[in-house]
Design a protein around this motif. Structure first.
Motif: not given
Lengths: 120, 130
Positions: A18, A21, A55-56, A59-63, A65-66
């Motif tokens: 983590s 993130k 990243s789908q 099943q993880q969030k993709n950073l 976009n951030t």
């Protein structure tokens, strides 16, 4: 309160722990407190900036976009090493955000310009 | 010198948090001021009052509390890191409708703004990580 310039260093590959993130969250929070924030991507951390990551399946969030939204937070000073780009056969055009590629000696000069450096 | 600490390590692997504790004691002994200790990432998992430490092992959380009492330390736990790891104060317990609050008394849940404030208010921020 004195003006402070903050450098955040990313070192880990995407979808590992983590720390990426957590580092990004520090960037957003400090920017909201009007602390000028710059980012440095070292070694495997460069890989999280490559375009077109899906990243789908993990099943993880993709950073991504951030990272793309950082400019809205006035975070537009992003750096990485030329040697890391060479190692992964990448160019800055392969990346989803605008980064400045620098040499190791320029990195040393860069880091010295900051009051606070966080490297999780 | 005014110093803040960012602790980002697991209590159960590595000795970063113990090093941070010893650093804090030394800094205080030399007359420095500790503005804040900010607990982030995996470190947060250990700040639970449900944790049971074997009698012949060190309770590092208890040692922070001793230091907080003797030297008036501000022990802040990142609320986002804590809630996702099941470390809740009474307010978060009520908000998320969970069975019990378990944050160790003496630590406070708050946001990353407290880290930003620590950066602005301190001469040095030291990170103790993996």
């Amino acid at each position: 309160m004195a003006d402070k310039k903050l450098l955040l260093i990313f070192r880990n590959p995407p979808f590992s722990d983590s720390s990426n993130k957590d580092t990004l969250d520090i960037a957003l929070a400090c920017s909201a407190f009007d602390i000028p924030v710059s980012l440095l991507f070292l070694h495997d951390a460069v890989l999280q900036l490559i375009k077109g990551q899906q990243s789908q399946a993990l099943q993880q969030k993709n950073l991504i976009n951030t990272f793309k939204a950082l400019a809205m937070y006035d975070i537009d000073q992003l750096f990485l090493l030329e040697s890391d780009l060479r190692r992964f056969a990448l160019s800055t055009a392969d990346l989803t955000v605008n980064c400045q590629a620098i040499s190791e000696s320029e990195m040393a000069t860069l880091i010295r310009q900051f009051d606070t450096v966080i490297n999780l | 010198m005014i110093i803040s600490l960012l602790i980002y390590a697991s209590q159960n692997s590595g000795q970063a948090e113990q090093t941070a504790l010893r650093f804090t004691r030394s800094a205080l002994a030399q007359g420095h001021k500790i503005h804040r200790v900010f607990f982030y990432g995996e470190t947060v998992s250990g700040i639970s009052s449900l944790k049971v430490i074997p009698r012949d092992e060190i309770d590092i959380t208890g040692q922070w509390l001793d230091l907080a009492e003797s030297d008036d330390l501000d022990l802040v736990v990142c609320i986002a890191a804590a809630v996702r790891r099941g470390v809740l104060d009474q307010q978060e317990c009520d908000r998320h409708n969970r069975v019990a609050a378990n944050l160790v008394a003496g630590f406070n849940l708050s946001g990353l703004g407290q880290l930003a404030d620590a950066i602005l208010s301190s001469d040095r921020l030291l990170t103790f990580g993996n």
